[in-house]
Design a protein around this motif. Structure first.
Motif, short mmCIF file in Angstrom:
data_model
loop_
_atom_site.label_atom_id
_atom_site.label_comp_id
_atom_site.label_asym_id
_atom_site.label_seq_id
_atom_site.Cartn_x
_atom_site.Cartn_y
_atom_site.Cartn_z
N TRP A 4 62.30 -38.73 -72.73
CA TRP A 4 61.62 -40.01 -72.98
C TRP A 4 62.47 -41.20 -72.56
O TRP A 4 61.94 -42.21 -72.10
CB TRP A 4 61.22 -40.12 -74.46
CG TRP A 4 62.33 -40.44 -75.41
CD1 TRP A 4 63.17 -39.56 -76.03
CD2 TRP A 4 62.72 -41.75 -75.85
NE1 TRP A 4 64.07 -40.22 -76.83
CE2 TRP A 4 63.81 -41.56 -76.75
CE3 TRP A 4 62.28 -43.04 -75.59
CZ2 TRP A 4 64.45 -42.63 -77.38
CZ3 TRP A 4 62.91 -44.10 -76.21
CH2 TRP A 4 63.98 -43.89 -77.10
N GLN A 245 57.85 -39.29 -77.28
CA GLN A 245 58.50 -40.08 -78.33
C GLN A 245 57.52 -41.10 -78.91
O GLN A 245 56.55 -41.51 -78.26
CB GLN A 245 59.72 -40.81 -77.75
CG GLN A 245 60.51 -41.67 -78.71
CD GLN A 245 61.01 -40.92 -79.92
OE1 GLN A 245 60.27 -40.74 -80.89
NE2 GLN A 245 62.27 -40.46 -79.85
N TYR A 249 59.56 -46.70 -80.39
CA TYR A 249 60.88 -46.50 -79.80
C TYR A 249 60.83 -46.68 -78.28
O TYR A 249 61.77 -47.22 -77.69
CB TYR A 249 61.41 -45.11 -80.16
CG TYR A 249 61.86 -44.98 -81.59
CD1 TYR A 249 62.80 -45.86 -82.12
CD2 TYR A 249 61.36 -43.99 -82.42
CE1 TYR A 249 63.21 -45.76 -83.43
CE2 TYR A 249 61.77 -43.87 -83.74
CZ TYR A 249 62.70 -44.76 -84.24
OH TYR A 249 63.11 -44.66 -85.54
#
Length: 295
Positions: A4, A245, A249
């Protein structure tokens, strides 16, 4: 490096480059046509990418179930509404305030994700998001005062733009998860669905309102193709990152895009940095360190 993180950095870098291309293209096309190029010129390559993903990971095309369709359709409209609000914000005095408030997308993703999508952040996660947003606003060179925020209609449209784009990011993740296939394939399917829908809507709108823009696109096909491909690569980064993810974030790390854009600008135009800009850069760097090491 985690998957990610790699795809988020790809997205941030490509989006910064795409923005530079769009600025050049906007001198030749209308603002709506310039936005439409992102989808129309990316579309064939998006389908090619989906074909590659299906063959590379040796999986069948996942069924477009009801849950996916609901999330993906709403995401398509949320992105268009968010973009439209930003365009409207440009029409008001002191629109720099509005566009800076649109940069609160990252913190809006965090709040809405925690409240509606069962995606709470840790304390360090919240700290990273807040530091990044403050850093971006400082880099935007905007001097806020309460009167501007309360009386400038553009500020409301700026916040609405951030909200629309925040909802888009969250729904893209939910669309990916609803497909239940390989994360890379899920992201590719969602990407193709959104780009196809938005290409159709943008094409129909231009056909009805200003068909001459298509001829201008063809005349400037090299730059339009550059914008389309870099936009697609950026979207591949965002869509794939949120497959792996939590959206908050991803968007927190994605704020390095503003840092990259500024660095490219200084490299190209040899501009000097102000103390506020240096502080903004440092806050973004600190927010990334907090996110990657502590959150």
């Amino acid at each position: 490096m985690e998957t990610w993180i790699a795809f988020t950095l790809l997205a941030a870098f490509m989006q910064a480059i795409r923005t530079a291309g769009q600025k050049q293209l906007s001198a030749q096309l209308s603002s709506l046509a310039t936005a439409g190029v992102r989808y129309i010129f990316a579309l064939p390559f998006a389908w090619l990418y989906l074909w590659w993903a299906l063959n590379h990971y040796q999986v069948a095309l996942p069924a477009l179930n009801t849950t996916f369709l609901q999330y993906a359709i709403i995401a398509s409209f949320a992105q268009l509404i968010g973009t439209a609000c930003l365009v409207v914000a440009f029409q008001y005095r002191n629109f720099a305030v509005a566009t800076s408030l649109a940069k609160t997308e990252a913190i809006q993703v965090a709040v809405i994700g925690a409240l509606l999508f069962a995606a709470p952040l840790s304390g360090y996660g919240w700290l990273s998001v807040i530091l990044g947003v403050v850093g971006v606003i400082l880099l935007s060179k905007v001097k806020f005062n309460l009167k501007d925020v309360l009386t400038n209609p553009g500020a409301g449209y700026g916040l609405a733009s951030g909200l629309g784009l925040a909802i888009t990011t969250l729904l893209i993740r939910e669309s990916n998860l609803a497909l239940g296939s390989h994360p890379m394939v899920n992201a590719a399917v969602t990407l193709v669905f959104l780009i196809s829908a938005q290409s159709l809507l943008a094409g129909l709108y231009l056909l009805m309102r200003d068909a001459s823009q298509f001829r201008k696109m063809i005349i400037n096909w090299r730059l339009a193709l550059f914008v389309g491909i870099t936009s697609l690569l950026g979207s591949i980064g965002w869509f794939t990152a949120v497959s792996y993810q939590t959206a908050a974030y991803v968007k927190a790390l994605g704020q390095v895009e503003f840092f990259i854009t500024l660095v490219l600008t200084y490299r190209l135009f040899k501009e000097k940095t102000t103390p506020a800009e240096i502080l903004g850069m440092l806050l973004i760097v600190v927010s990334v360190v907090v996110l990657l090491l502590l959150a």
